[in-house]
Motif scaffolding. Structure first.
Motif, PDB file in Angstrom:
ATOM      1  N   PHE A  33       1.697  -3.279   4.933  1.00 29.02           N
ATOM      2  CA  PHE A  33       0.773  -2.176   4.674  1.00 29.02           C
ATOM      3  C   PHE A  33       1.430  -1.009   3.934  1.00 29.02           C
ATOM      4  CE2 PHE A  33      -1.442   1.752   5.691  1.00 29.02           C
ATOM      5  CZ  PHE A  33      -2.759   1.421   5.422  1.00 29.02           C
ATOM      6  N   ASN A  34       2.579  -0.535   4.413  1.00 29.82           N
ATOM      7  CA  ASN A  34       3.211   0.637   3.803  1.00 29.82           C
ATOM      8  C   ASN A  34       3.692   0.370   2.386  1.00 29.82           C
ATOM      9  OD1 ASN A  34       2.790   2.464   5.943  1.00 29.82           O
ATOM     10  ND2 ASN A  34       4.522   1.585   7.045  1.00 29.82           N
ATOM     11  N   TRP A  74      -5.182  -5.835   2.268  1.00 29.39           N
ATOM     12  CA  TRP A  74      -5.154  -4.480   2.835  1.00 29.39           C
ATOM     13  C   TRP A  74      -6.160  -3.588   2.149  1.00 29.39           C
ATOM     14  CZ3 TRP A  74      -3.079  -4.404   7.238  1.00 29.39           C
ATOM     15  CH2 TRP A  74      -1.888  -5.057   7.536  1.00 29.39           C
ATOM     16  N   ILE A  78      -6.086   2.967   8.472  1.00 32.05           N
ATOM     17  CA  ILE A  78      -5.035   2.699   9.447  1.00 32.05           C
ATOM     18  C   ILE A  78      -5.431   3.328  10.786  1.00 32.05           C
ATOM     19  CG2 ILE A  78      -3.675   4.730   8.797  1.00 32.05           C
ATOM     20  CD1 ILE A  78      -1.157   2.870   9.264  1.00 32.05           C
ATOM     21  N   TRP A  85      -9.467   5.425  13.662  1.00 29.58           N
ATOM     22  CA  TRP A  85      -9.218   4.881  12.328  1.00 29.58           C
ATOM     23  C   TRP A  85      -9.367   5.984  11.294  1.00 29.58           C
ATOM     24  CZ3 TRP A  85      -7.359   0.123  11.256  1.00 29.58           C
ATOM     25  CH2 TRP A  85      -7.246  -0.735  12.354  1.00 29.58           C
ATOM     26  N   ARG A  88      -6.211   6.536   4.842  1.00 32.91           N
ATOM     27  CA  ARG A  88      -4.850   6.972   4.525  1.00 32.91           C
ATOM     28  C   ARG A  88      -4.828   8.041   3.427  1.00 32.91           C
ATOM     29  NH1 ARG A  88      -0.557   5.972   1.339  1.00 32.91           N
ATOM     30  NH2 ARG A  88       1.475   5.849   2.346  1.00 32.91           N
ATOM     31  N   GLY A 124      -1.552   2.028  15.002  1.00 29.19           N
ATOM     32  CA  GLY A 124      -0.580   1.652  13.984  1.00 29.19           C
ATOM     33  C   GLY A 124      -0.901   0.358  13.271  1.00 29.19           C
ATOM     34  N   ARG A 125      -2.102  -0.126  13.439  1.00 30.80           N
ATOM     35  CA  ARG A 125      -2.521  -1.344  12.733  1.00 30.80           C
ATOM     36  C   ARG A 125      -3.236  -0.946  11.458  1.00 30.80           C
ATOM     37  NH1 ARG A 125      -2.117  -6.004  15.763  1.00 30.80           N
ATOM     38  NH2 ARG A 125      -3.906  -7.030  14.813  1.00 30.80           N
ATOM     39  N   GLY A 126      -3.204  -1.815  10.468  1.00 32.35           N
ATOM     40  CA  GLY A 126      -3.865  -1.536   9.201  1.00 32.35           C
ATOM     41  C   GLY A 126      -5.229  -2.183   9.118  1.00 32.35           C
ATOM     42  N   ASP A 137      -8.688  -5.534  11.971  1.00 33.05           N
ATOM     43  CA  ASP A 137      -7.409  -4.844  12.107  1.00 33.05           C
ATOM     44  C   ASP A 137      -6.297  -5.882  12.082  1.00 33.05           C
ATOM     45  OD1 ASP A 137      -6.353  -5.156  15.146  1.00 33.05           O
ATOM     46  OD2 ASP A 137      -8.544  -4.973  15.162  1.00 33.05           O
ATOM     47  N   SER A 140       0.503  -4.018  10.850  1.00 31.40           N
ATOM     48  CA  SER A 140       0.894  -3.429   9.560  1.00 31.40           C
ATOM     49  C   SER A 140       2.114  -4.101   8.937  1.00 31.40           C
ATOM     50  CB  SER A 140       1.118  -1.920   9.708  1.00 31.40           C
ATOM     51  OG  SER A 140       2.116  -1.660  10.666  1.00 31.40           O
TER      52      SER A 140
END
Length: 177
Positions: A33-34, A74, A78, A85, A88, A124-126, A137, A140
């Motif tokens: 994700f990041n 994705w 997030i 939710w 971002r 912390g899930r994307g 979900d 990540s």
């Protein structure tokens, strides 16, 4: 706007979907994700993982996911807090999950969660999309394809930013002698 200064129109990158004034383009490889979010930022100014605000944007993303033959991709959401939710790019909460299935948060009016999604207790899930355009979900750290969103800021059609006129040609010829 970058194109207008050069007297040309702006368009979307090759291989992207255009909806209104926005462009949607797929990532070129699977990432967590990041890293996917960072890769979208590198496409250009104001490019991010897609924030899906309506059905037409969801359809554009779904088309790109299918065309990439990806099982999932994705999107730009997030779980920033437990069952909270956020998008971002804007850092705004768009959905709160609870035992009753959760609810969209104003001013947001669109969501497309699959059955049983998102899981309760998610943090912390994307946010990901499957090939049917439904959201789920995902951890990540998982490596998925991704969809980027940004403004029409690519020259289209690509034209030279200057033109050779007779006087310029003559000066160049004389300079070469």
């Amino acid at each position: 706007t970058e194109c207008a200064a050069q007297g040309q129109s702006c368009g979307c990158p090759e291989g992207s979907e255009e909806v209104g004034s926005k462009c949607y383009t797929p990532g070129d490889r699977r990432m967590d994700f990041n890293n996917a979010a960072f890769a979208c930022n590198l496409v250009g100014t104001d490019w991010n993982l897609i924030q899906v605000d309506d059905a037409s944007e969801n359809t554009a993303a779904e088309t790109l996911v299918r065309n990439a033959s990806a099982s999932g991709a994705w999107l730009g959401g997030i779980a920033g807090g437990v069952d909270q939710w956020i998008w971002r790019a804007s850092a705004e909460t768009f959905f709160l999950n609870d035992g009753s299935g959760g609810a969209l948060q104003p001013p947001y009016t669109y969501e497309n969660w699959g059955t049983g999604e998102p899981e309760l207790g998610a943090f912390g899930r994307g946010l990901a999309m499957d090939t049917n355009g439904e959201w789920y979900d995902e951890a990540s750290e998982s490596e998925l394809m991704f969809v980027c969103e940004g403004p029409r800021s690519f020259l289209a059609p690509r034209l030279p930013t200057f033109q050779w006129d007779a006087m310029l040609v003559e000066v160049c010829v004389l300079a070469a002698l």
